[in-house]
Motif scaffolding. Structure first.
Motif, mmCIF file in Angstrom:
data_model
loop_
_atom_site.group_PDB
_atom_site.id
_atom_site.type_symbol
_atom_site.label_atom_id
_atom_site.label_comp_id
_atom_site.label_asym_id
_atom_site.label_seq_id
_atom_site.Cartn_x
_atom_site.Cartn_y
_atom_site.Cartn_z
ATOM 1 N N ALA A 136 39.987 38.214 39.387
ATOM 2 C CA ALA A 136 41.111 38.460 40.303
ATOM 3 C C ALA A 136 40.788 39.566 41.293
ATOM 4 O O ALA A 136 41.517 39.760 42.270
ATOM 5 C CB ALA A 136 42.360 38.827 39.500
ATOM 6 N N GLY A 137 39.700 40.295 41.059
ATOM 7 C CA GLY A 137 39.311 41.374 41.966
ATOM 8 C C GLY A 137 38.609 40.842 43.196
ATOM 9 O O GLY A 137 38.332 39.641 43.314
ATOM 10 N N VAL A 138 38.303 41.759 44.104
ATOM 11 C CA VAL A 138 37.788 41.333 45.411
ATOM 12 C C VAL A 138 36.435 40.625 45.280
ATOM 13 O O VAL A 138 36.220 39.571 45.886
ATOM 14 C CB VAL A 138 37.747 42.547 46.377
ATOM 15 C CG1 VAL A 138 36.797 43.624 45.908
ATOM 16 C CG2 VAL A 138 37.357 42.118 47.769
ATOM 17 N N GLY A 147 35.087 39.375 42.326
ATOM 18 C CA GLY A 147 35.206 38.234 41.416
ATOM 19 C C GLY A 147 35.771 36.999 42.104
ATOM 20 O O GLY A 147 35.318 35.872 41.855
ATOM 21 N N MET A 180 41.874 37.150 30.008
ATOM 22 C CA MET A 180 40.827 37.632 29.113
ATOM 23 C C MET A 180 40.689 39.139 29.265
ATOM 24 O O MET A 180 40.454 39.638 30.362
ATOM 25 C CB MET A 180 39.486 36.975 29.460
ATOM 26 C CG MET A 180 38.339 37.445 28.573
ATOM 27 S SD MET A 180 36.747 37.422 29.438
ATOM 28 C CE MET A 180 36.148 35.816 29.041
ATOM 29 N N ASN A 210 31.446 40.341 35.662
ATOM 30 C CA ASN A 210 31.807 41.086 36.874
ATOM 31 C C ASN A 210 32.915 42.107 36.629
ATOM 32 O O ASN A 210 33.036 43.072 37.386
ATOM 33 C CB ASN A 210 32.231 40.067 37.944
ATOM 34 C CG ASN A 210 32.959 40.711 39.099
ATOM 35 O OD1 ASN A 210 32.338 41.380 39.939
ATOM 36 N ND2 ASN A 210 34.274 40.561 39.144
ATOM 37 N N GLY A 216 35.004 45.200 35.855
ATOM 38 C CA GLY A 216 34.549 46.587 35.787
ATOM 39 C C GLY A 216 35.621 47.535 36.266
ATOM 40 O O GLY A 216 36.577 47.146 36.947
ATOM 41 N N SER A 257 25.393 48.121 39.713
ATOM 42 C CA SER A 257 25.750 48.902 40.913
ATOM 43 C C SER A 257 24.538 49.751 41.290
ATOM 44 O O SER A 257 23.668 50.010 40.448
ATOM 45 C CB SER A 257 26.936 49.819 40.584
ATOM 46 O OG SER A 257 27.116 50.796 41.583
ATOM 47 N N ALA A 274 25.599 48.268 46.727
ATOM 48 C CA ALA A 274 26.139 49.495 47.325
ATOM 49 C C ALA A 274 27.644 49.256 47.517
ATOM 50 O O ALA A 274 28.160 48.187 47.154
ATOM 51 C CB ALA A 274 25.439 49.753 48.659
ATOM 52 N N ARG A 302 39.443 47.354 46.995
ATOM 53 C CA ARG A 302 40.242 48.312 46.250
ATOM 54 C C ARG A 302 39.416 49.403 45.583
ATOM 55 O O ARG A 302 39.759 50.583 45.616
ATOM 56 C CB ARG A 302 41.059 47.569 45.167
ATOM 57 C CG ARG A 302 42.028 48.463 44.397
ATOM 58 C CD ARG A 302 42.206 48.057 42.952
ATOM 59 N NE ARG A 302 41.006 48.168 42.165
ATOM 60 C CZ ARG A 302 40.563 49.314 41.635
ATOM 61 N NH1 ARG A 302 41.222 50.428 41.798
ATOM 62 N NH2 ARG A 302 39.428 49.324 40.942
ATOM 63 N N MET A 303 38.292 49.005 44.952
ATOM 64 C CA MET A 303 37.548 49.991 44.168
ATOM 65 C C MET A 303 37.015 51.119 45.051
ATOM 66 O O MET A 303 37.062 52.289 44.670
ATOM 67 C CB MET A 303 36.405 49.324 43.398
ATOM 68 C CG MET A 303 35.755 50.275 42.395
ATOM 69 S SD MET A 303 34.462 49.536 41.378
ATOM 70 C CE MET A 303 35.422 48.647 40.166
#
Ligand SMILES: NC(=O)c1ccc[n+]([C@@H]2O[C@H](COP(=O)([O-])OP(=O)(O)OC[C@H]3O[C@@H](n4cnc5c(N)ncnc54)[C@H](O)[C@@H]3O)[C@@H](O)[C@H]2O)c1
Length: 256
Positions: A15-17, A19, A59, A87, A89, A140, A184, A189-190
Motif C-alpha cells: 500500500a506504500g508508494v 510497493g 499481512m 518491501n 519497511g 537502501s 537512494a 511519505r517516508m
C-alpha cells in the motif's frame, strides 16, 4: 513487455508508494499480484486501482502466522508463487544512538529484518514447489553506509544484505534467486518523515542536503526503483543472485 505472464507475485508493504509501483509494474507485465500490507483498506484501494486480478490481503510481516497464511493462501488462490518482494519497511525513529528508544529499535527490526526473514522462510517452500523463483529484498543506501540519527534503520538494511546472501547460497540449487536493491531517497511519505525527523524543521534543510549529495540532483521516482526490482524478479536476471544493486542517482560513485 510481458515478462510475468502466468506468474504469481506477492509484494509486502504494497500500500506504500514503492510497493504500489512494484505491484502495478508486475501486473502490467502479466503477473497475478497479491498486495500485502498491514493496512488492508489501503492495499485494497491500490489493488482496485491496478485492476485485473490484483488482490489485497492483510499481512503483518512481523507475525509468522500472518506471513505463512498470506503466502500459502495466495499460492492456493492463484495456483502457486513465483516472486516475493520483501518491501514492507519503516524508517524507525530519529535520535543519536545514545538517545535512541529501545522499543522503537525493536519495532524497526521486527518489521525490516524479522519481516523479510519470515517472508523468505515461508515463500521458499512455495517457490521450490514451482521449480524455482525470485525474491527481491528492498534494502537502501542506508544498508551500505552510516546514517547518523537512524541507527535501527541503517542496521536493519545492512542485515537485509546479509540475509539476501545467505538464502541465495542456500537455495540456488533449487533455482531460487535472491537479490537486494539499495535505493537512494524516493519521492513519497517516508522521505517527508525522514526530512522532518532529522532536520527538526519543515524538512527543507535535509531535503536540499540529500539532493545536493546526489549527482543526478533529485530523488528517485517509485517507478524507477520498481523497474529495477522487476528486472531482478524476471527471467532476464536469470544469472543474478546473492547480489545487491544500487539505484542511487550516482550517490555511491566514489564507494567501493
Ligand atoms: N522512501 C525512500 O526514500 C526509500 C529509500 C530506500 C529504501 N526504501 C525502502 O523501500 C520500502 C518501501 O518504502 P516506501 O517509501 O514505499 O514507504 P511507505 O511508508 O510509503 O510504505 C511502507 C508500507 O509498509 C507497510 N507496513 C508497515 N509496517 C508493516 C507491517 N508490520 N506489515 C506489513 N506492512 C507494513 C505500511 O503500511 C506501508 O504501506 C521500505 O522497505 C523502505 O525502507 C525507501
Amino acid at each position: 513487455m510481458s515478462r510475468f505472464t502466468g506468474k504469481v507475485a506477492l509484494v509486502t508493504g504494497a500500500a506504500g508508494v514503492l510497493g504500489t509501483a512494484i505491484s502495478r509494474r508486475l501486473a502490467t507485465e502479466g503477473a497475478s499480484v497479491v498486495l500485502a500490507d498491514i493496512d488492508l483498506e489501503a492495499a485494497q484501494r491500490a489493488a482496485a486501482e491496478i485492476g485485473g486480478d490484483a488482490a489485497a490481503v492483510r499481512m503483518d510481516v512481523t507475525s509468522g502466522d500472518d506471513v505463512r497464511e498470506s503466502l500459502t493462501g495466495s499460492a492456493q488462490r492463484f495456483g502457486g508463487l513465483d516472486v516475493l518482494v520483501n518491501n514492507a519497511g519503516t524508517e524507525g525513529g530519529f535520535a543519536t544512538t545514545t538517545e535512541y528508544d529501545d522499543d522503537v529499535f525493536d519495532r524497526t527490526f521486527a518489521i525490516n529484518v524479522r519481516g523479510s526473514y519470515l517472508g523468505m522462510k515461508h515463500a521458499v517452500p512455495l517457490l521450490r514447489a514451482r521449480g524455482g523463483g525470485a525474491i527481491v529484498n528492498v534494502a537502501s543506501v542506508a544498508g551500505l553506509q552510516g546514517t547518523p540519527g537512524m541507527i535501527a534503520y541503517g542496521m536493519s538494511k545492512h542485515a537485509l544484505l546479509g540475509m539476501t546472501k545467505t538464502v541465495a547460497a542456500e537455495e540456488s540449487a533449487a533455482g531460487i534467486r535472491v537479490t537486494a536493491v539499495c535505493p537512494a531517497p524516493i519521492e513519497g511519505r517516508m522521505m517527508r518523515s525522514i526530512e522532518s525527523g532529522l532536520g527538526g524543521d519543515d524538512g527543507t534543510t535535509v531535503r536540499s542536503q540529500y539532493r545536493d549529495a546526489i549527482p543526478l540532483g533529485r530523488y528517485a521516482s517509485p517507478e524507477e526503483v520498481a523497474a529495477l526490482i522487476c528486472f531482478l524478479a524476471s527471467d532476464e536476471a536469470a544469472f543474478i543472485t546473492g547480489s545487491w544493486h544500487r539505484i542511487d542517482g550516482g550517490l555511491g560513485i566514489n564507494s567501493a
